[in-house]
Scaffold this active site. Sequence first.
Site, mmCIF file in Angstrom:
data_model
loop_
_atom_site.group_PDB
_atom_site.id
_atom_site.type_symbol
_atom_site.label_atom_id
_atom_site.label_comp_id
_atom_site.label_asym_id
_atom_site.label_seq_id
_atom_site.Cartn_x
_atom_site.Cartn_y
_atom_site.Cartn_z
ATOM 1 N NE ARG A 195 -2.712 0.898 3.472
ATOM 2 C CZ ARG A 195 -3.465 0.630 4.544
ATOM 3 N NH1 ARG A 195 -4.703 0.197 4.401
ATOM 4 N NH2 ARG A 195 -2.992 0.794 5.758
ATOM 5 C CE LYS A 233 -2.486 4.617 7.176
ATOM 6 N NZ LYS A 233 -3.834 4.956 7.648
ATOM 7 C CD GLU A 274 -12.109 5.281 3.996
ATOM 8 O OE1 GLU A 274 -11.722 4.322 4.667
ATOM 9 O OE2 GLU A 274 -11.366 5.894 3.214
HETATM 10 C C1 LIG Z 1 -9.089 6.385 5.983
HETATM 11 C C2 LIG Z 1 -8.818 5.035 6.531
HETATM 12 N N1 LIG Z 1 -9.599 4.024 6.139
HETATM 13 C C3 LIG Z 1 -9.415 2.773 6.606
HETATM 14 C C4 LIG Z 1 -8.392 2.485 7.504
HETATM 15 C C5 LIG Z 1 -8.173 1.093 7.972
HETATM 16 O O1 LIG Z 1 -7.102 0.516 7.294
HETATM 17 P P1 LIG Z 1 -6.247 -0.637 7.935
HETATM 18 O O2 LIG Z 1 -7.197 -1.745 8.244
HETATM 19 O O3 LIG Z 1 -5.278 -1.027 6.894
HETATM 20 O O4 LIG Z 1 -5.642 -0.085 9.164
HETATM 21 C C6 LIG Z 1 -7.563 3.521 7.943
HETATM 22 C C7 LIG Z 1 -6.508 3.274 8.929
HETATM 23 O O5 LIG Z 1 -5.474 2.866 8.666
HETATM 24 C C8 LIG Z 1 -7.771 4.814 7.435
HETATM 25 O O6 LIG Z 1 -6.971 5.815 7.829
#
Ligand SMILES: Cc1ncc(COP(=O)(O)O)c(C=O)c1O
Length: 340
Positions: free
Chosen positions: A78, A181, A217
């Site tokens: 990622r 991210k 989300e």
């Molecule tokens: C915007 C966002 N969505 C979803 C997630 C969840 O992702 P992950 O399960 O990889 O931590 C996160 C946190 O990391 C996030 O910042």
Amino acid sequence: MIDWSKVGFGYIKTNTMVCTHFKDGKWGPVESRTDDNITISGLSASLHYGLHCFEGLKAFKCKDGKIRIFRPEENAKRMIRSAEYLGIAAPTEEMFVEMVKQVVAENADFIPPHETGASLYIRPTLIGVGPQLNLIPSVESIFMVLVLPVGAYADGIDNPIKTVISRQYDRAAQRGSGAFKVGGNYAAAMVPDVKAKKVGYQGVLYLDPKEQKYIDEFSSSNFFAIKDNTYITPESTTILPSITNKSLEQVAKDLGYKVERRRIPLEELSTFEEVGECGTAVVITPVGQIDDKPTIEGAEVTASYNFGTNCGPVSRKLYNHLIGIQRGEIEDKYNWCTVL
Ligand SMILES: Cc1ncc(COP(=O)(O)O)c(C=O)c1O
């Protein structure tokens, strides 16, 4: 001596952080530093143009005495995608995983004991550095991995939260950065989160930025719902592909549930039996209420969706199974954990 019962999300000085510098077209040696302050040019593109991305994952001290890191290869992939989006050099998957393992090993005494339910949060960060004013991707960057012990949210699963739909703000544009991210997404979600907390909400739910018709989300976690023995989660190009969500989809299948990843129209909210947030920080936080309001802070509520005051049985089953794998108590049949 750390009082593990008092550890939350606050800063604790650990032994080391590890970092490497990309310059002249290649990565330099990996350095382990006891000081987590770094010196960069005030003209770095990460400071001016947001050329910055990061990751978040966890390491656990397990009952069998081993340390397990959950799916670091997925975070590496990622980050590589985020760096490509920003146009800056990315660490290789192998470098990423090796540096994560190194920093966890060097800070093993900061991994909370198994019985506390707490863990070591790992924060890989990639920033564009080097003096430049030009609006072009940095040719220099620093990749560093820092760690911080974080508390258990053991009671999180028992306390469904109250959330609000954001009608004033989008966290990302329709063809923008939502699936990566990058720091900018979190800057955009900061004020809505603060406003929501002020009026008693613990989460903000975003809709698709084009039409505001479909569920996207939460500000730092994915959305899922349970209905008719089915785990349902949004298909969207503007959400972060959560590693927890991907793992929960697999766990749900393994436990005999159907899994659907598809667009979720807002009207469907009233038909769900259970709703939850999922992400690395807490795995699953049950959502007890979602309010739809023209403004986050205003008094007018146009619709309120309720999912009960207790965590639903399916969410709890999925949660227990996934934390069981992360903590080495349930067979890790897909080799998700890197064992140190
Ligand atoms: C915007 C966002 N969505 C979803 C997630 C969840 O992702 P992950 O399960 O990889 O931590 C996160 C946190 O990391 C996030 O910042």
